[in-house]
Design a protein around this motif. Structure first.
Motif, mmCIF file in Angstrom:
data_model
loop_
_atom_site.group_PDB
_atom_site.id
_atom_site.type_symbol
_atom_site.label_atom_id
_atom_site.label_comp_id
_atom_site.label_asym_id
_atom_site.label_seq_id
_atom_site.Cartn_x
_atom_site.Cartn_y
_atom_site.Cartn_z
ATOM 1 N N LYS A 1 0.835 -1.207 0.000
ATOM 2 C CA LYS A 1 0.000 0.000 0.000
ATOM 3 C C LYS A 1 0.869 1.255 0.000
ATOM 4 O O LYS A 1 0.635 2.204 -0.760
ATOM 5 C CB LYS A 1 -0.913 0.009 1.228
ATOM 6 N N CYS A 2 1.892 1.240 0.864
ATOM 7 C CA CYS A 2 2.792 2.403 0.945
ATOM 8 C C CYS A 2 3.562 2.587 -0.361
ATOM 9 O O CYS A 2 3.712 3.708 -0.863
ATOM 10 C CB CYS A 2 3.764 2.240 2.113
ATOM 11 N N ALA A 3 4.031 1.480 -0.921
ATOM 12 C CA ALA A 3 4.801 1.547 -2.163
ATOM 13 C C ALA A 3 3.925 2.047 -3.319
ATOM 14 O O ALA A 3 4.369 2.847 -4.148
ATOM 15 C CB ALA A 3 5.383 0.168 -2.484
ATOM 16 N N THR A 4 2.692 1.562 -3.381
ATOM 17 C CA THR A 4 1.771 1.987 -4.439
ATOM 18 C C THR A 4 1.511 3.487 -4.350
ATOM 19 O O THR A 4 1.498 4.197 -5.372
ATOM 20 C CB THR A 4 0.445 1.213 -4.336
ATOM 21 N N TYR A 5 1.326 3.963 -3.130
ATOM 22 C CA TYR A 5 1.071 5.392 -2.939
ATOM 23 C C TYR A 5 2.267 6.225 -3.397
ATOM 24 O O TYR A 5 2.117 7.207 -4.150
ATOM 25 C CB TYR A 5 0.761 5.664 -1.467
ATOM 26 N N LEU A 6 3.481 5.829 -2.972
ATOM 27 C CA LEU A 6 4.677 6.579 -3.349
ATOM 28 C C LEU A 6 4.950 6.501 -4.851
ATOM 29 O O LEU A 6 5.503 7.440 -5.436
ATOM 30 C CB LEU A 6 5.892 6.050 -2.570
ATOM 31 N N ALA A 7 4.555 5.393 -5.485
ATOM 32 C CA ALA A 7 4.766 5.258 -6.929
ATOM 33 C C ALA A 7 3.956 6.299 -7.690
ATOM 34 O O ALA A 7 4.353 6.729 -8.785
ATOM 35 C CB ALA A 7 4.374 3.847 -7.377
ATOM 36 N N HIS A 8 2.842 6.740 -7.134
ATOM 37 C CA HIS A 8 1.989 7.732 -7.793
ATOM 38 C C HIS A 8 2.307 9.168 -7.365
ATOM 39 O O HIS A 8 2.159 10.102 -8.155
ATOM 40 C CB HIS A 8 0.511 7.433 -7.495
ATOM 41 N N TYR B 1 12.039 -4.870 3.149
ATOM 42 C CA TYR B 1 12.165 -5.406 1.790
ATOM 43 C C TYR B 1 13.096 -4.585 0.901
ATOM 44 O O TYR B 1 13.308 -4.946 -0.258
ATOM 45 C CB TYR B 1 10.779 -5.471 1.126
ATOM 46 N N GLY B 2 13.636 -3.493 1.423
ATOM 47 C CA GLY B 2 14.503 -2.639 0.612
ATOM 48 C C GLY B 2 13.740 -1.794 -0.392
ATOM 49 O O GLY B 2 14.302 -1.362 -1.402
ATOM 50 N N TRP B 3 12.471 -1.540 -0.137
ATOM 51 C CA TRP B 3 11.618 -0.823 -1.084
ATOM 52 C C TRP B 3 11.620 0.700 -0.877
ATOM 53 O O TRP B 3 11.177 1.434 -1.745
ATOM 54 C CB TRP B 3 10.170 -1.295 -0.962
ATOM 55 N N PHE B 4 12.091 1.142 0.269
ATOM 56 C CA PHE B 4 11.970 2.568 0.601
ATOM 57 C C PHE B 4 13.333 3.176 0.948
ATOM 58 O O PHE B 4 14.237 2.480 1.399
ATOM 59 C CB PHE B 4 11.012 2.755 1.785
ATOM 60 N N GLU B 5 13.439 4.489 0.740
ATOM 61 C CA GLU B 5 14.637 5.199 1.162
ATOM 62 C C GLU B 5 14.235 6.553 1.748
ATOM 63 O O GLU B 5 13.270 7.182 1.307
ATOM 64 C CB GLU B 5 15.600 5.407 -0.008
ATOM 65 N N LYS B 6 14.986 6.961 2.757
ATOM 66 C CA LYS B 6 14.726 8.239 3.415
ATOM 67 C C LYS B 6 15.440 9.340 2.636
ATOM 68 O O LYS B 6 16.666 9.305 2.466
ATOM 69 C CB LYS B 6 15.237 8.179 4.846
ATOM 70 N N VAL B 7 14.710 10.335 2.153
ATOM 71 C CA VAL B 7 15.321 11.408 1.363
ATOM 72 C C VAL B 7 15.546 12.660 2.209
ATOM 73 O O VAL B 7 16.395 13.504 1.885
ATOM 74 C CB VAL B 7 14.461 11.742 0.129
ATOM 75 N N GLU B 8 14.789 12.803 3.273
ATOM 76 C CA GLU B 8 15.010 13.857 4.259
ATOM 77 C C GLU B 8 14.218 13.484 5.498
ATOM 78 O O GLU B 8 13.509 12.475 5.499
ATOM 79 C CB GLU B 8 14.583 15.231 3.730
ATOM 80 N N THR B 9 14.324 14.257 6.548
ATOM 81 C CA THR B 9 13.673 13.923 7.810
ATOM 82 C C THR B 9 12.172 13.680 7.623
ATOM 83 O O THR B 9 11.441 14.576 7.187
ATOM 84 C CB THR B 9 13.876 15.034 8.844
ATOM 85 N N GLY B 10 11.755 12.434 7.913
ATOM 86 C CA GLY B 10 10.343 12.072 7.853
ATOM 87 C C GLY B 10 9.776 11.871 6.469
ATOM 88 O O GLY B 10 8.587 11.598 6.310
ATOM 89 N N VAL B 11 10.622 12.007 5.444
ATOM 90 C CA VAL B 11 10.157 11.891 4.058
ATOM 91 C C VAL B 11 10.792 10.654 3.409
ATOM 92 O O VAL B 11 12.006 10.461 3.485
ATOM 93 C CB VAL B 11 10.487 13.148 3.236
ATOM 94 N N TYR B 12 9.978 9.868 2.727
ATOM 95 C CA TYR B 12 10.469 8.620 2.118
ATOM 96 C C TYR B 12 10.075 8.551 0.651
ATOM 97 O O TYR B 12 9.060 9.106 0.225
ATOM 98 C CB TYR B 12 9.894 7.406 2.868
ATOM 99 N N THR C 1 12.265 3.029 -3.897
ATOM 100 C CA THR C 1 13.519 2.640 -4.538
ATOM 101 C C THR C 1 13.226 1.814 -5.793
ATOM 102 O O THR C 1 12.088 1.346 -5.994
ATOM 103 C CB THR C 1 14.378 1.792 -3.585
ATOM 104 N N PRO C 2 14.234 1.595 -6.662
ATOM 105 C CA PRO C 2 14.046 0.690 -7.810
ATOM 106 C C PRO C 2 13.568 -0.687 -7.373
ATOM 107 O O PRO C 2 12.744 -1.312 -8.044
ATOM 108 C CB PRO C 2 15.432 0.645 -8.436
ATOM 109 N N ALA C 3 14.085 -1.159 -6.215
ATOM 110 C CA ALA C 3 13.643 -2.464 -5.704
ATOM 111 C C ALA C 3 12.164 -2.423 -5.353
ATOM 112 O O ALA C 3 11.434 -3.408 -5.520
ATOM 113 C CB ALA C 3 14.465 -2.854 -4.478
ATOM 114 N N GLY C 4 11.707 -1.243 -4.881
ATOM 115 C CA GLY C 4 10.302 -1.103 -4.555
ATOM 116 C C GLY C 4 9.424 -1.164 -5.782
ATOM 117 O O GLY C 4 8.339 -1.760 -5.764
ATOM 118 N N ARG C 5 9.882 -0.542 -6.862
ATOM 119 C CA ARG C 5 9.102 -0.566 -8.114
ATOM 120 C C ARG C 5 9.031 -1.994 -8.666
ATOM 121 O O ARG C 5 8.001 -2.428 -9.174
ATOM 122 C CB ARG C 5 9.728 0.373 -9.135
#
Length: 236
Positions: A177-184, A211-222, A225-229
């Motif tokens: 669910k989180c990955a789908t949201y970030l993909a959009h 799962y290695g799907w997410f990365e932190k880009v700044e404080t509290g923001v994610y 990742t390519p693995a997530g896609r």
């Protein structure tokens, strides 16, 4: 008493030589019950061993060199004759043997059977459980955990009997669910992802990044990742 000791010595010698027969379990089992005040006789009707102590109900013991489905079937048949039935086997050795013994102790308790083992090196008889009704103590933590896992799964994504590898869990569904949201949307604050997806633990989930799907880009923001896609493609 002298005859019994001679039998025990002979059984121990035969076992040491690797030629023990099922009947060689009789002497140590007989001695075990006689030490408790029982009169013991072998091959009484359908029973391998039968023991009586005064006016108390009789006890039946079924002998086998190792655990088998047959000995459990025989023991259950003996429960039609008396209330107290034991299975007696050679004590298994090694890590695998101990694991098998533990599992069979549980099975005997479930079936209302007693279990005795005879230690090969010295014919010591050990009682692991007594005959009688058994109610297993519930593991409340695990019971709550499996109910939680059931309720957390959306739909029925797995076939019963499938291997554990590649199963869809509630945790993976939340990650999707989180990955789908970030993909959009692209990179987003965890709190916003949590509100939009209905996953209260979204921030912690993305931070732990199992799962290695997410990365932190700044404080509290994610961000995804390519693995997530690729994960979205694989688990779509």
């Amino acid at each position: 008493m002298i005859v019994t000791q001679l039998r025990l010595d002979l059984c121990a010698h035969m076992l040491h030589e690797g030629s023990m027969k099922e009947r060689e379990l009789y002497a140590p089992i007989k001695a075990h019950f006689e030490a408790q005040g029982y009169e013991v006789k072998g091959e009484v009707g359908a029973a391998d061993v039968m023991a009586r102590r005064g006016s108390e109900p009789a006890v039946i013991i079924e002998l086998k060199l190792a655990f088998s489905l047959t000995v459990f079937h025989q023991a259950l048949e003996r429960l039609k004759l008396v209330d107290d039935v034991y299975i007696a086997v050679l004590r298994p050795e090694g890590k695998a043997g101990m694991k098998r013994l533990k599992a069979n102790v549980t099975l005997c308790r479930r079936l209302g059977l007693g279990l005795l083992t005879v230690r090969p090196r010295d014919l010591f008889v050990e009682q692991h459980c007594a005959p009688g009704p058994y109610r297993p103590r519930k593991n409340l933590r695990k019971a709550k955990g499996i109910i939680k896992a059931f309720d957390r799964l959306e739909g029925d994504p797995n076939e019963g009997g499938a291997t554990r590898h590649g199963l869809v869990t509630g945790y993976r569904q939340d990650a999707l669910k989180c990955a789908t949201y970030l993909a959009h949307t692209g990179p987003e604050k965890g709190a916003i992802v949590a509100k939009a997806t209905g996953v209260p633990s979204a921030t912690r989930l993305m931070r732990n990044n199992v799962y290695g799907w997410f990365e932190k880009v700044e404080t509290g923001v994610y961000a995804l990742t390519p693995a997530g896609r690729k994960g979205l493609e694989d688990w779509s």
